[in-house]
Write an enzyme that holds these catalytic residues in place. Structure first.
Site, PDB file in Angstrom:
ATOM      1  N   PRO A 132     -85.461   1.876   7.788  1.00  0.00           N
ATOM      2  CA  PRO A 132     -84.567   2.906   8.334  1.00  0.00           C
ATOM      3  C   PRO A 132     -83.459   3.302   7.340  1.00  0.00           C
ATOM      4  O   PRO A 132     -83.097   4.468   7.257  1.00  0.00           O
ATOM      5  CB  PRO A 132     -83.994   2.234   9.584  1.00  0.00           C
ATOM      6  N   ARG A 268     -98.953   9.560  -8.312  1.00  0.00           N
ATOM      7  CA  ARG A 268     -98.513  10.782  -7.618  1.00  0.00           C
ATOM      8  C   ARG A 268     -99.528  11.926  -7.640  1.00  0.00           C
ATOM      9  O   ARG A 268     -99.610  12.688  -6.673  1.00  0.00           O
ATOM     10  CB  ARG A 268     -97.162  11.244  -8.182  1.00  0.00           C
ATOM     11  N   SER A 339     -92.913  13.980 -19.941  1.00  0.00           N
ATOM     12  CA  SER A 339     -92.205  15.013 -19.171  1.00  0.00           C
ATOM     13  C   SER A 339     -92.410  14.801 -17.668  1.00  0.00           C
ATOM     14  O   SER A 339     -92.323  15.751 -16.898  1.00  0.00           O
ATOM     15  CB  SER A 339     -92.703  16.402 -19.562  1.00  0.00           C
ATOM     16  N   ILE A 363    -101.220  35.935   7.455  1.00  0.00           N
ATOM     17  CA  ILE A 363    -102.412  36.782   7.311  1.00  0.00           C
ATOM     18  C   ILE A 363    -103.241  36.793   8.597  1.00  0.00           C
ATOM     19  O   ILE A 363    -103.869  37.789   8.940  1.00  0.00           O
ATOM     20  CB  ILE A 363    -103.232  36.328   6.079  1.00  0.00           C
ATOM     21  N   GLY A 365    -101.929  36.682  11.493  1.00  0.00           N
ATOM     22  CA  GLY A 365    -101.125  37.313  12.549  1.00  0.00           C
ATOM     23  C   GLY A 365    -100.965  36.384  13.743  1.00  0.00           C
ATOM     24  O   GLY A 365    -100.795  35.173  13.582  1.00  0.00           O
ATOM     25  N   GLU A 389     -94.260   9.615  -0.311  1.00  0.00           N
ATOM     26  CA  GLU A 389     -94.521   9.249  -1.717  1.00  0.00           C
ATOM     27  C   GLU A 389     -93.506   9.899  -2.659  1.00  0.00           C
ATOM     28  O   GLU A 389     -93.844  10.307  -3.760  1.00  0.00           O
ATOM     29  CB  GLU A 389     -95.953   9.650  -2.117  1.00  0.00           C
ATOM     30  N   THR A 391     -89.885  12.418  -2.047  1.00  0.00           N
ATOM     31  CA  THR A 391     -89.665  13.804  -1.605  1.00  0.00           C
ATOM     32  C   THR A 391     -89.649  14.741  -2.819  1.00  0.00           C
ATOM     33  O   THR A 391     -89.552  14.293  -3.971  1.00  0.00           O
ATOM     34  CB  THR A 391     -88.305  13.925  -0.888  1.00  0.00           C
TER      35      THR A 391
HETATM   36  C1  LIG Z   1     -95.913  10.512   8.097  1.00  0.00           C
HETATM   37  C2  LIG Z   1     -95.273   9.557   7.158  1.00  0.00           C
HETATM   38  C3  LIG Z   1     -96.023   8.514   6.625  1.00  0.00           C
HETATM   39  C4  LIG Z   1     -95.421   7.591   5.763  1.00  0.00           C
HETATM   40  N1  LIG Z   1     -96.139   6.510   5.329  1.00  0.00           N
HETATM   41  C5  LIG Z   1     -95.497   5.506   4.687  1.00  0.00           C
HETATM   42  C6  LIG Z   1     -96.159   4.265   4.426  1.00  0.00           C
HETATM   43  O1  LIG Z   1     -97.344   4.098   4.720  1.00  0.00           O
HETATM   44  N2  LIG Z   1     -95.449   3.258   3.863  1.00  0.00           N
HETATM   45  C7  LIG Z   1     -94.145   3.409   3.523  1.00  0.00           C
HETATM   46  O2  LIG Z   1     -93.551   2.448   3.013  1.00  0.00           O
HETATM   47  N3  LIG Z   1     -93.482   4.569   3.730  1.00  0.00           N
HETATM   48  C8  LIG Z   1     -94.129   5.621   4.321  1.00  0.00           C
HETATM   49  N4  LIG Z   1     -93.460   6.805   4.581  1.00  0.00           N
HETATM   50  C9  LIG Z   1     -92.047   6.921   4.221  1.00  0.00           C
HETATM   51  C10 LIG Z   1     -91.757   7.984   3.188  1.00  0.00           C
HETATM   52  O3  LIG Z   1     -92.153   7.563   1.915  1.00  0.00           O
HETATM   53  C11 LIG Z   1     -90.247   8.307   3.288  1.00  0.00           C
HETATM   54  O4  LIG Z   1     -90.077   9.061   4.476  1.00  0.00           O
HETATM   55  C12 LIG Z   1     -89.730   9.064   2.103  1.00  0.00           C
HETATM   56  O5  LIG Z   1     -89.690   8.228   0.984  1.00  0.00           O
HETATM   57  C13 LIG Z   1     -88.338   9.644   2.326  1.00  0.00           C
HETATM   58  O6  LIG Z   1     -87.463   8.682   2.841  1.00  0.00           O
HETATM   59  P1  LIG Z   1     -86.566   9.052   4.132  1.00  0.00           P
HETATM   60  O7  LIG Z   1     -87.468   9.582   5.171  1.00  0.00           O
HETATM   61  O8  LIG Z   1     -85.748   7.856   4.469  1.00  0.00           O
HETATM   62  O9  LIG Z   1     -85.638  10.228   3.671  1.00  0.00           O
HETATM   63  P2  LIG Z   1     -84.221  10.104   2.888  1.00  0.00           P
HETATM   64  O10 LIG Z   1     -84.399   9.241   1.684  1.00  0.00           O
HETATM   65  O11 LIG Z   1     -83.174   9.745   3.859  1.00  0.00           O
HETATM   66  O12 LIG Z   1     -84.024  11.597   2.417  1.00  0.00           O
HETATM   67  C14 LIG Z   1     -83.518  12.619   3.280  1.00  0.00           C
HETATM   68  C15 LIG Z   1     -83.327  13.879   2.458  1.00  0.00           C
HETATM   69  O13 LIG Z   1     -82.347  13.632   1.418  1.00  0.00           O
HETATM   70  C16 LIG Z   1     -82.905  13.943   0.150  1.00  0.00           C
HETATM   71  N5  LIG Z   1     -82.386  13.032  -0.867  1.00  0.00           N
HETATM   72  C17 LIG Z   1     -82.282  11.676  -0.801  1.00  0.00           C
HETATM   73  N6  LIG Z   1     -81.761  11.183  -1.942  1.00  0.00           N
HETATM   74  C18 LIG Z   1     -81.549  12.249  -2.761  1.00  0.00           C
HETATM   75  C19 LIG Z   1     -81.050  12.411  -4.084  1.00  0.00           C
HETATM   76  N7  LIG Z   1     -80.661  11.358  -4.804  1.00  0.00           N
HETATM   77  N8  LIG Z   1     -80.962  13.663  -4.587  1.00  0.00           N
HETATM   78  C20 LIG Z   1     -81.359  14.740  -3.876  1.00  0.00           C
HETATM   79  N9  LIG Z   1     -81.842  14.656  -2.614  1.00  0.00           N
HETATM   80  C21 LIG Z   1     -81.951  13.433  -2.070  1.00  0.00           C
HETATM   81  C22 LIG Z   1     -84.411  13.769   0.331  1.00  0.00           C
HETATM   82  O14 LIG Z   1     -85.138  14.470  -0.653  1.00  0.00           O
HETATM   83  C23 LIG Z   1     -84.615  14.319   1.729  1.00  0.00           C
HETATM   84  O15 LIG Z   1     -84.699  15.718   1.681  1.00  0.00           O
HETATM   85  C24 LIG Z   1     -94.060   7.757   5.396  1.00  0.00           C
HETATM   86  C25 LIG Z   1     -93.322   8.834   5.912  1.00  0.00           C
HETATM   87  C26 LIG Z   1     -93.911   9.714   6.790  1.00  0.00           C
HETATM   88  C27 LIG Z   1     -93.063  10.821   7.374  1.00  0.00           C
END
Ligand SMILES: Cc1cc2nc3c(=O)[nH]c(=O)nc-3n(C[C@H](O)[C@H](O)[C@H](O)COP(=O)(O)OP(=O)(O)OC[C@H]3O[C@@H](n4cnc5c(N)ncnc54)[C@H](O)[C@@H]3O)c2cc1C
Length: 409
Positions: A132, A268, A339, A363, A365, A389, A391
Protein backbone atom coordinates in the site's frame (compact mmCIF):
# COMPACT_ATOMS: atom_id res chain seq x y z
CA UNK A 1 25.67 -12.34 -31.50
CA UNK A 2 22.27 -12.63 -33.17
CA UNK A 3 21.94 -11.05 -36.60
CA UNK A 4 19.18 -8.46 -36.63
CA UNK A 5 16.51 -8.84 -39.23
CA UNK A 6 13.05 -7.38 -39.60
CA UNK A 7 11.74 -10.66 -40.92
CA UNK A 8 10.62 -13.52 -38.70
CA UNK A 9 12.12 -16.84 -39.72
CA UNK A 10 9.93 -19.80 -40.72
CA UNK A 11 10.01 -21.33 -37.26
CA UNK A 12 9.00 -18.04 -35.63
CA UNK A 13 6.19 -17.56 -38.13
CA UNK A 14 4.92 -21.04 -37.35
CA UNK A 15 4.94 -20.36 -33.59
CA UNK A 16 3.32 -16.95 -34.10
CA UNK A 17 0.53 -18.47 -36.22
CA UNK A 18 -0.01 -21.23 -33.65
CA UNK A 19 -0.36 -18.71 -30.80
CA UNK A 20 -2.50 -16.46 -32.99
CA UNK A 21 -4.79 -19.41 -33.72
CA UNK A 22 -5.28 -20.02 -29.99
CA UNK A 23 -5.84 -16.30 -29.37
CA UNK A 24 -8.41 -16.07 -32.18
CA UNK A 25 -10.24 -19.35 -31.58
CA UNK A 26 -10.15 -19.70 -27.79
CA UNK A 27 -9.20 -16.43 -26.08
CA UNK A 28 -11.08 -13.78 -28.11
CA UNK A 29 -14.47 -15.59 -28.09
CA UNK A 30 -14.25 -15.95 -24.28
CA UNK A 31 -13.12 -12.37 -23.62
CA UNK A 32 -16.43 -10.59 -23.03
CA UNK A 33 -17.75 -13.34 -20.73
CA UNK A 34 -14.74 -13.37 -18.39
CA UNK A 35 -14.54 -9.58 -18.40
CA UNK A 36 -18.14 -9.50 -17.10
CA UNK A 37 -17.56 -12.32 -14.62
CA UNK A 38 -14.41 -10.66 -13.25
CA UNK A 39 -13.00 -14.08 -12.45
CA UNK A 40 -9.94 -16.08 -13.38
CA UNK A 41 -10.76 -17.96 -16.60
CA UNK A 42 -9.66 -21.39 -15.37
CA UNK A 43 -11.09 -23.32 -18.35
CA UNK A 44 -9.14 -21.12 -20.80
CA UNK A 45 -5.92 -21.55 -18.80
CA UNK A 46 -6.57 -25.28 -18.91
CA UNK A 47 -6.99 -25.19 -22.69
CA UNK A 48 -3.71 -23.28 -22.93
CA UNK A 49 -2.05 -25.91 -20.73
CA UNK A 50 -3.39 -28.74 -22.90
CA UNK A 51 -1.74 -27.39 -26.04
CA UNK A 52 1.45 -26.33 -24.21
CA UNK A 53 1.03 -22.55 -24.15
CA UNK A 54 0.57 -22.50 -20.37
CA UNK A 55 3.88 -24.05 -19.32
CA UNK A 56 7.41 -23.16 -18.39
CA UNK A 57 8.70 -24.94 -21.51
CA UNK A 58 6.76 -22.56 -23.71
CA UNK A 59 8.26 -19.47 -22.06
CA UNK A 60 11.74 -20.98 -21.96
CA UNK A 61 11.56 -21.67 -25.70
CA UNK A 62 10.49 -18.12 -26.48
CA UNK A 63 12.98 -16.68 -24.00
CA UNK A 64 15.90 -18.52 -25.56
CA UNK A 65 15.03 -17.48 -29.10
CA UNK A 66 18.41 -16.07 -30.16
CA UNK A 67 16.85 -13.13 -32.04
CA UNK A 68 15.10 -11.91 -28.86
CA UNK A 69 11.76 -11.78 -30.67
CA UNK A 70 10.20 -14.93 -29.17
CA UNK A 71 8.74 -13.28 -26.06
CA UNK A 72 7.50 -10.06 -27.72
CA UNK A 73 5.90 -12.06 -30.50
CA UNK A 74 4.14 -14.41 -28.06
CA UNK A 75 2.96 -11.55 -25.84
CA UNK A 76 1.62 -9.54 -28.77
CA UNK A 77 -0.45 -12.46 -30.06
CA UNK A 78 -1.85 -13.52 -26.67
CA UNK A 79 -2.78 -9.96 -25.69
CA UNK A 80 -4.24 -9.40 -29.16
CA UNK A 81 -6.70 -12.13 -28.11
CA UNK A 82 -7.65 -10.45 -24.84
CA UNK A 83 -5.56 -8.66 -22.23
CA UNK A 84 -7.36 -9.93 -19.11
CA UNK A 85 -7.30 -13.59 -20.15
CA UNK A 86 -3.75 -13.30 -21.48
CA UNK A 87 -2.59 -11.84 -18.16
CA UNK A 88 -4.19 -14.79 -16.40
CA UNK A 89 -2.14 -17.02 -18.69
CA UNK A 90 1.19 -15.18 -18.40
CA UNK A 91 0.84 -13.93 -14.78
CA UNK A 92 2.40 -17.11 -13.42
CA UNK A 93 5.42 -16.31 -15.59
CA UNK A 94 6.15 -13.19 -13.47
CA UNK A 95 6.58 -15.36 -10.39
CA UNK A 96 8.47 -18.02 -12.34
CA UNK A 97 10.93 -15.41 -13.63
CA UNK A 98 11.46 -14.30 -10.01
CA UNK A 99 12.55 -17.87 -9.17
CA UNK A 100 14.55 -18.35 -12.37
CA UNK A 101 16.43 -15.10 -11.79
CA UNK A 102 17.29 -15.64 -8.11
CA UNK A 103 16.68 -19.28 -7.26
CA UNK A 104 19.04 -22.24 -7.04
CA UNK A 105 18.64 -25.14 -9.46
CA UNK A 106 16.91 -27.12 -6.74
CA UNK A 107 14.46 -24.30 -6.04
CA UNK A 108 13.71 -23.93 -9.74
CA UNK A 109 13.11 -27.67 -10.06
CA UNK A 110 10.93 -27.83 -6.94
CA UNK A 111 8.75 -24.76 -7.24
CA UNK A 112 8.21 -23.92 -10.88
CA UNK A 113 6.32 -27.15 -11.67
CA UNK A 114 4.06 -26.40 -8.67
CA UNK A 115 3.39 -22.94 -10.05
CA UNK A 116 1.90 -24.34 -13.25
CA UNK A 117 0.40 -27.66 -12.09
CA UNK A 118 -0.58 -29.79 -15.09
CA UNK A 119 -3.26 -29.75 -17.76
CA UNK A 120 -5.64 -31.80 -15.58
CA UNK A 121 -5.08 -29.64 -12.51
CA UNK A 122 -3.77 -26.21 -13.49
CA UNK A 123 -2.31 -23.92 -10.84
CA UNK A 124 -1.21 -20.29 -10.90
CA UNK A 125 1.50 -18.36 -9.08
CA UNK A 126 1.78 -14.79 -7.77
CA UNK A 127 4.66 -12.34 -7.50
CA UNK A 128 4.10 -10.05 -4.52
CA UNK A 129 6.27 -6.96 -4.31
CA UNK A 130 3.99 -3.87 -4.24
CA UNK A 131 2.57 -2.65 -0.93
CA UNK A 132 0.00 0.00 0.00
CA UNK A 133 2.81 2.47 0.76
CA UNK A 134 5.42 1.10 -1.65
CA UNK A 135 4.34 1.23 -5.29
CA UNK A 136 6.72 3.23 -7.49
CA UNK A 137 8.85 3.74 -4.39
CA UNK A 138 9.85 0.11 -3.89
CA UNK A 139 12.49 1.06 -1.30
CA UNK A 140 9.81 1.99 1.24
CA UNK A 141 8.63 -1.63 1.45
CA UNK A 142 7.65 -2.68 5.00
CA UNK A 143 7.03 -6.42 4.85
CA UNK A 144 9.71 -7.97 7.04
CA UNK A 145 11.42 -11.35 6.90
CA UNK A 146 13.21 -12.32 10.11
CA UNK A 147 15.44 -15.37 10.35
CA UNK A 148 14.74 -17.82 13.19
CA UNK A 149 18.11 -19.51 13.38
CA UNK A 150 17.07 -22.16 15.93
CA UNK A 151 14.44 -23.55 13.56
CA UNK A 152 16.10 -22.54 10.26
CA UNK A 153 12.89 -20.74 9.31
CA UNK A 154 12.05 -17.29 7.99
CA UNK A 155 9.10 -15.43 9.51
CA UNK A 156 7.27 -13.08 7.16
CA UNK A 157 4.91 -10.30 8.27
CA UNK A 158 3.30 -7.55 6.22
CA UNK A 159 0.66 -6.68 3.64
CA UNK A 160 1.20 -6.92 -0.09
CA UNK A 161 -1.15 -5.34 -2.58
CA UNK A 162 -2.00 -5.46 -6.28
CA UNK A 163 -0.76 -9.03 -6.54
CA UNK A 164 -1.83 -10.66 -9.79
CA UNK A 165 -3.17 -14.09 -8.71
CA UNK A 166 -2.62 -13.07 -5.07
CA UNK A 167 -4.41 -15.43 -2.66
CA UNK A 168 -5.50 -17.89 -5.38
CA UNK A 169 -1.94 -18.88 -6.27
CA UNK A 170 -0.52 -22.27 -5.39
CA UNK A 171 2.90 -20.68 -4.90
CA UNK A 172 3.49 -17.06 -3.85
CA UNK A 173 6.85 -15.35 -4.37
CA UNK A 174 7.12 -12.61 -1.75
CA UNK A 175 9.70 -9.83 -1.67
CA UNK A 176 10.51 -8.71 1.90
CA UNK A 177 12.95 -6.54 3.83
CA UNK A 178 15.77 -8.41 5.52
CA UNK A 179 17.93 -5.35 6.29
CA UNK A 180 16.05 -2.08 6.63
CA UNK A 181 19.26 0.01 6.58
CA UNK A 182 20.00 -0.92 2.97
CA UNK A 183 16.85 0.28 1.14
CA UNK A 184 16.01 -1.87 -1.88
CA UNK A 185 19.38 -3.63 -1.57
CA UNK A 186 18.19 -5.07 1.75
CA UNK A 187 15.31 -6.95 0.07
CA UNK A 188 15.13 -10.69 -0.56
CA UNK A 189 12.60 -12.99 -2.25
CA UNK A 190 10.89 -15.95 -0.59
CA UNK A 191 8.76 -18.82 -1.74
CA UNK A 192 5.59 -19.29 0.27
CA UNK A 193 4.60 -22.91 -0.41
CA UNK A 194 1.00 -24.03 -0.99
CA UNK A 195 -1.17 -24.08 2.13
CA UNK A 196 1.30 -22.23 4.40
CA UNK A 197 -0.58 -20.97 7.51
CA UNK A 198 -0.68 -17.19 7.97
CA UNK A 199 -0.95 -16.24 4.28
CA UNK A 200 -4.41 -15.06 3.30
CA UNK A 201 -6.09 -13.09 0.57
CA UNK A 202 -7.17 -9.59 1.56
CA UNK A 203 -9.36 -7.44 -0.63
CA UNK A 204 -9.94 -8.61 -4.20
CA UNK A 205 -9.97 -5.51 -6.39
CA UNK A 206 -12.84 -4.65 -8.72
CA UNK A 207 -10.98 -3.11 -11.61
CA UNK A 208 -11.49 -0.78 -14.56
CA UNK A 209 -9.98 -3.27 -17.05
CA UNK A 210 -8.17 -6.62 -17.36
CA UNK A 211 -11.04 -7.88 -15.24
CA UNK A 212 -10.42 -11.54 -16.12
CA UNK A 213 -7.14 -11.25 -14.22
CA UNK A 214 -7.40 -11.66 -10.46
CA UNK A 215 -5.74 -8.84 -8.48
CA UNK A 216 -5.75 -8.87 -4.67
CA UNK A 217 -4.05 -7.98 -1.43
CA UNK A 218 -2.01 -10.71 0.23
CA UNK A 219 -1.78 -10.59 4.01
CA UNK A 220 1.16 -12.27 5.73
CA UNK A 221 0.78 -12.86 9.48
CA UNK A 222 3.56 -14.78 11.17
CA UNK A 223 4.12 -16.79 8.01
CA UNK A 224 6.86 -19.36 8.68
CA UNK A 225 8.71 -20.83 5.72
CA UNK A 226 11.70 -23.20 5.78
CA UNK A 227 15.18 -21.72 5.28
CA UNK A 228 15.24 -23.44 1.88
CA UNK A 229 12.49 -21.04 0.71
CA UNK A 230 14.85 -18.06 0.63
CA UNK A 231 15.58 -17.69 -3.09
CA UNK A 232 19.27 -18.15 -3.79
CA UNK A 233 19.99 -19.43 -0.25
CA UNK A 234 21.31 -17.85 2.96
CA UNK A 235 24.98 -17.90 2.05
CA UNK A 236 24.41 -15.92 -1.13
CA UNK A 237 22.15 -13.47 0.72
CA UNK A 238 24.73 -12.89 3.48
CA UNK A 239 27.44 -12.24 0.88
CA UNK A 240 25.21 -9.84 -1.03
CA UNK A 241 24.23 -7.94 2.13
CA UNK A 242 27.88 -7.72 3.24
CA UNK A 243 28.84 -6.24 -0.15
CA UNK A 244 25.95 -3.78 -0.02
CA UNK A 245 26.92 -2.68 3.51
CA UNK A 246 30.49 -2.11 2.42
CA UNK A 247 29.40 -0.11 -0.60
CA UNK A 248 26.98 1.90 1.53
CA UNK A 249 29.85 2.66 3.93
CA UNK A 250 32.04 3.74 1.02
CA UNK A 251 29.12 5.81 -0.33
CA UNK A 252 28.97 3.80 -3.56
CA UNK A 253 25.71 2.05 -4.44
CA UNK A 254 26.10 2.39 -8.18
CA UNK A 255 27.05 -1.13 -9.22
CA UNK A 256 24.03 -2.92 -7.77
CA UNK A 257 21.78 -0.13 -8.96
CA UNK A 258 23.03 -0.63 -12.51
CA UNK A 259 22.52 -4.40 -12.33
CA UNK A 260 18.90 -3.93 -11.22
CA UNK A 261 18.36 -1.33 -13.96
CA UNK A 262 19.67 -3.70 -16.63
CA UNK A 263 17.15 -6.36 -15.49
CA UNK A 264 14.26 -3.91 -15.78
CA UNK A 265 15.42 -2.68 -19.17
CA UNK A 266 15.41 -6.27 -20.41
CA UNK A 267 11.95 -7.15 -19.01
CA UNK A 268 10.02 -3.98 -19.87
CA UNK A 269 9.78 -4.64 -23.63
CA UNK A 270 7.62 -7.69 -22.84
CA UNK A 271 5.01 -5.35 -21.32
CA UNK A 272 5.41 -3.09 -24.35
CA UNK A 273 4.59 -6.10 -26.54
CA UNK A 274 1.39 -6.75 -24.55
CA UNK A 275 0.37 -3.16 -25.23
CA UNK A 276 1.12 -3.55 -28.95
CA UNK A 277 -1.18 -6.60 -28.98
CA UNK A 278 -4.10 -4.68 -27.46
CA UNK A 279 -3.52 -1.66 -29.71
CA UNK A 280 -3.38 -3.82 -32.83
CA UNK A 281 -6.58 -5.62 -31.85
CA UNK A 282 -8.48 -2.33 -31.48
CA UNK A 283 -7.01 -0.91 -34.70
CA UNK A 284 -8.12 -3.98 -36.68
CA UNK A 285 -11.69 -3.72 -35.36
CA UNK A 286 -11.73 0.00 -36.21
CA UNK A 287 -10.35 -0.53 -39.73
CA UNK A 288 -12.90 -3.21 -40.45
CA UNK A 289 -15.74 -1.08 -39.09
CA UNK A 290 -14.65 2.02 -41.02
CA UNK A 291 -14.68 0.07 -44.26
CA UNK A 292 -18.20 -1.29 -43.79
CA UNK A 293 -20.10 1.37 -41.84
CA UNK A 294 -21.83 3.76 -44.24
CA UNK A 295 -22.95 7.32 -43.53
CA UNK A 296 -23.82 9.97 -46.10
CA UNK A 297 -24.00 7.17 -48.68
CA UNK A 298 -20.38 6.00 -48.40
CA UNK A 299 -18.13 4.07 -46.06
CA UNK A 300 -16.90 6.31 -43.24
CA UNK A 301 -13.29 5.48 -44.19
CA UNK A 302 -13.88 7.55 -47.36
CA UNK A 303 -13.52 10.59 -45.11
CA UNK A 304 -9.96 11.72 -44.55
CA UNK A 305 -10.90 12.54 -40.97
CA UNK A 306 -11.41 8.82 -40.33
CA UNK A 307 -8.79 7.40 -42.73
CA UNK A 308 -6.03 9.67 -41.37
CA UNK A 309 -6.81 8.55 -37.83
CA UNK A 310 -6.38 4.95 -38.94
CA UNK A 311 -3.12 5.89 -40.69
CA UNK A 312 -1.82 7.47 -37.47
CA UNK A 313 -2.98 4.52 -35.37
CA UNK A 314 -1.18 1.99 -37.55
CA UNK A 315 1.96 4.15 -37.74
CA UNK A 316 2.14 4.40 -33.94
CA UNK A 317 1.57 0.66 -33.50
CA UNK A 318 4.35 -0.20 -35.93
CA UNK A 319 6.68 2.32 -34.29
CA UNK A 320 5.89 0.83 -30.88
CA UNK A 321 6.61 -2.68 -32.12
CA UNK A 322 9.94 -1.56 -33.57
CA UNK A 323 10.96 -0.03 -30.22
CA UNK A 324 9.93 -3.24 -28.46
CA UNK A 325 11.84 -5.42 -30.93
CA UNK A 326 14.92 -3.20 -30.71
CA UNK A 327 15.01 -3.41 -26.92
CA UNK A 328 14.37 -7.18 -26.96
CA UNK A 329 17.16 -7.66 -29.49
CA UNK A 330 19.48 -5.49 -27.38
CA UNK A 331 18.73 -7.59 -24.30
CA UNK A 332 19.48 -10.88 -26.02
CA UNK A 333 22.59 -9.45 -27.70
CA UNK A 334 23.99 -8.19 -24.40
CA UNK A 335 23.95 -4.56 -25.54
CA UNK A 336 24.12 -1.79 -22.94
CA UNK A 337 20.87 0.15 -22.58
CA UNK A 338 22.70 3.46 -22.77
CA UNK A 339 19.50 5.42 -23.49
CA UNK A 340 17.10 3.27 -21.42
CA UNK A 341 15.76 1.74 -24.63
CA UNK A 342 13.76 -0.88 -22.67
CA UNK A 343 11.92 1.82 -20.74
CA UNK A 344 11.41 3.78 -23.96
CA UNK A 345 9.69 0.80 -25.56
CA UNK A 346 7.36 0.27 -22.59
CA UNK A 347 6.55 3.99 -22.36
CA UNK A 348 5.77 4.45 -26.03
CA UNK A 349 3.87 1.18 -26.52
CA UNK A 350 1.69 1.64 -23.43
CA UNK A 351 0.82 5.26 -24.27
CA UNK A 352 0.10 4.15 -27.85
CA UNK A 353 -2.27 1.43 -26.65
CA UNK A 354 -4.19 3.91 -24.51
CA UNK A 355 -4.47 6.41 -27.37
CA UNK A 356 -5.23 3.96 -30.17
CA UNK A 357 -7.96 2.14 -28.24
CA UNK A 358 -9.59 5.52 -27.56
CA UNK A 359 -9.42 6.41 -31.24
CA UNK A 360 -11.00 3.04 -32.05
CA UNK A 361 -13.99 3.90 -29.85
CA UNK A 362 -14.36 7.19 -31.72
CA UNK A 363 -14.34 5.44 -35.10
CA UNK A 364 -17.04 3.02 -33.98
CA UNK A 365 -19.20 5.92 -32.75
CA UNK A 366 -22.03 4.86 -30.44
CA UNK A 367 -21.25 1.20 -31.02
CA UNK A 368 -17.72 1.76 -29.80
CA UNK A 369 -19.10 2.97 -26.50
CA UNK A 370 -21.07 -0.22 -25.85
CA UNK A 371 -20.10 -3.68 -24.64
CA UNK A 372 -21.55 -5.12 -27.86
CA UNK A 373 -18.21 -4.29 -29.49
CA UNK A 374 -14.79 -5.14 -28.04
CA UNK A 375 -13.03 -1.77 -28.35
CA UNK A 376 -14.63 -0.44 -25.16
CA UNK A 377 -13.10 -3.37 -23.25
CA UNK A 378 -9.78 -2.94 -25.03
CA UNK A 379 -9.68 0.73 -24.01
CA UNK A 380 -10.32 -0.17 -20.37
CA UNK A 381 -7.68 -2.88 -20.58
CA UNK A 382 -5.09 -0.62 -22.22
CA UNK A 383 -5.07 1.74 -19.23
CA UNK A 384 -3.11 -0.80 -17.18
CA UNK A 385 -0.03 -0.67 -19.40
CA UNK A 386 0.83 2.87 -18.32
CA UNK A 387 0.54 1.83 -14.66
CA UNK A 388 2.01 -1.59 -13.87
CA UNK A 389 5.65 -2.64 -14.19
CA UNK A 390 6.59 0.99 -13.67
CA UNK A 391 4.21 3.85 -14.52
CA UNK A 392 4.80 6.06 -17.56
CA UNK A 393 6.14 8.76 -15.24
CA UNK A 394 8.67 6.33 -13.79
CA UNK A 395 9.73 5.29 -17.32
CA UNK A 396 10.26 8.95 -18.20
CA UNK A 397 12.25 9.41 -15.00
CA UNK A 398 14.47 6.45 -15.87
CA UNK A 399 14.97 7.63 -19.46
CA UNK A 400 15.70 11.23 -18.42
CA UNK A 401 18.17 10.12 -15.73
CA UNK A 402 19.91 7.77 -18.15
CA UNK A 403 20.18 10.39 -20.90
CA UNK A 404 21.29 13.22 -18.64
CA UNK A 405 23.27 11.37 -15.99
CA UNK A 406 21.53 13.74 -13.55
CA UNK A 407 19.55 12.69 -10.44
CA UNK A 408 16.32 14.13 -11.85
CA UNK A 409 13.40 13.92 -9.40
C1 LIG B 1 -3.94 -4.65 -12.23
C2 LIG B 1 -2.64 -4.53 -11.52
C3 LIG B 1 -1.81 -5.64 -11.42
C4 LIG B 1 -0.60 -5.55 -10.73
N1 LIG B 1 0.16 -6.68 -10.55
C5 LIG B 1 1.20 -6.64 -9.69
C6 LIG B 1 1.87 -7.84 -9.30
O1 LIG B 1 1.55 -8.94 -9.77
N2 LIG B 1 2.86 -7.76 -8.37
C7 LIG B 1 3.23 -6.58 -7.84
O2 LIG B 1 4.14 -6.57 -6.99
N3 LIG B 1 2.65 -5.41 -8.19
C8 LIG B 1 1.63 -5.42 -9.10
N4 LIG B 1 0.99 -4.24 -9.45
C9 LIG B 1 1.41 -2.99 -8.84
C10 LIG B 1 1.96 -1.97 -9.81
O3 LIG B 1 3.24 -2.32 -10.22
C11 LIG B 1 1.89 -0.59 -9.11
O4 LIG B 1 0.52 -0.22 -9.10
C12 LIG B 1 2.72 0.45 -9.79
O5 LIG B 1 4.07 0.19 -9.59
C13 LIG B 1 2.42 1.86 -9.29
O6 LIG B 1 2.42 1.92 -7.90
P1 LIG B 1 1.18 2.64 -7.14
O7 LIG B 1 -0.06 2.05 -7.67
O8 LIG B 1 1.43 2.55 -5.68
O9 LIG B 1 1.23 4.14 -7.61
P2 LIG B 1 2.13 5.33 -6.97
O10 LIG B 1 3.56 4.89 -6.92
O11 LIG B 1 1.49 5.80 -5.73
O12 LIG B 1 1.99 6.43 -8.10
C14 LIG B 1 0.84 7.28 -8.20
C15 LIG B 1 1.11 8.29 -9.30
O13 LIG B 1 2.25 9.11 -8.93
C16 LIG B 1 3.23 9.05 -9.96
N5 LIG B 1 4.57 9.11 -9.39
C17 LIG B 1 5.06 8.40 -8.33
N6 LIG B 1 6.35 8.72 -8.10
C18 LIG B 1 6.69 9.64 -9.05
C19 LIG B 1 7.88 10.35 -9.36
N7 LIG B 1 9.00 10.17 -8.65
N8 LIG B 1 7.85 11.22 -10.39
C20 LIG B 1 6.74 11.41 -11.13
N9 LIG B 1 5.57 10.77 -10.88
C21 LIG B 1 5.55 9.88 -9.87
C22 LIG B 1 2.98 7.71 -10.66
O14 LIG B 1 3.53 7.70 -11.96
C23 LIG B 1 1.47 7.64 -10.65
O15 LIG B 1 0.95 8.39 -11.71
C24 LIG B 1 -0.20 -4.31 -10.18
C25 LIG B 1 -1.02 -3.18 -10.32
C26 LIG B 1 -2.23 -3.29 -10.96
C27 LIG B 1 -3.12 -2.07 -11.03
Amino acid sequence: MAEFTMELNDEQKEVRDWIHGFAADVIRPAAAEWDEREETPWPVIQEAAKIGIYSLDFYAQQYFDPTGLGIPMAMEELFWGDAGIALSIVGTGLAAVGVLANGTEEQIGTWIPQMYGDANDVKVAAFCSSEPDAGSDVASMRTRAVYDEAKDEWVLDGTKTWATNGGIANVHVVVAVVDSELGSKGHASFIVPPGTPGLSQGQKFKKHGIRASHTAEVVLENVRVPGSCLLGGKEKLDERLARARERAKAGNGERTKNAAMATFEASRPAVGAMAVGTARAAYEVALDYARTREQFGRPIIDNQGVAFQLADMRTSIDAARLLVWRASWMAVSGKQFTSAEGSMSKLFASETAKKVTGQAIQILGGNGYTREYPVERMHRDAAIYTIFEGTSEIQRLVIARTLSGMPIR
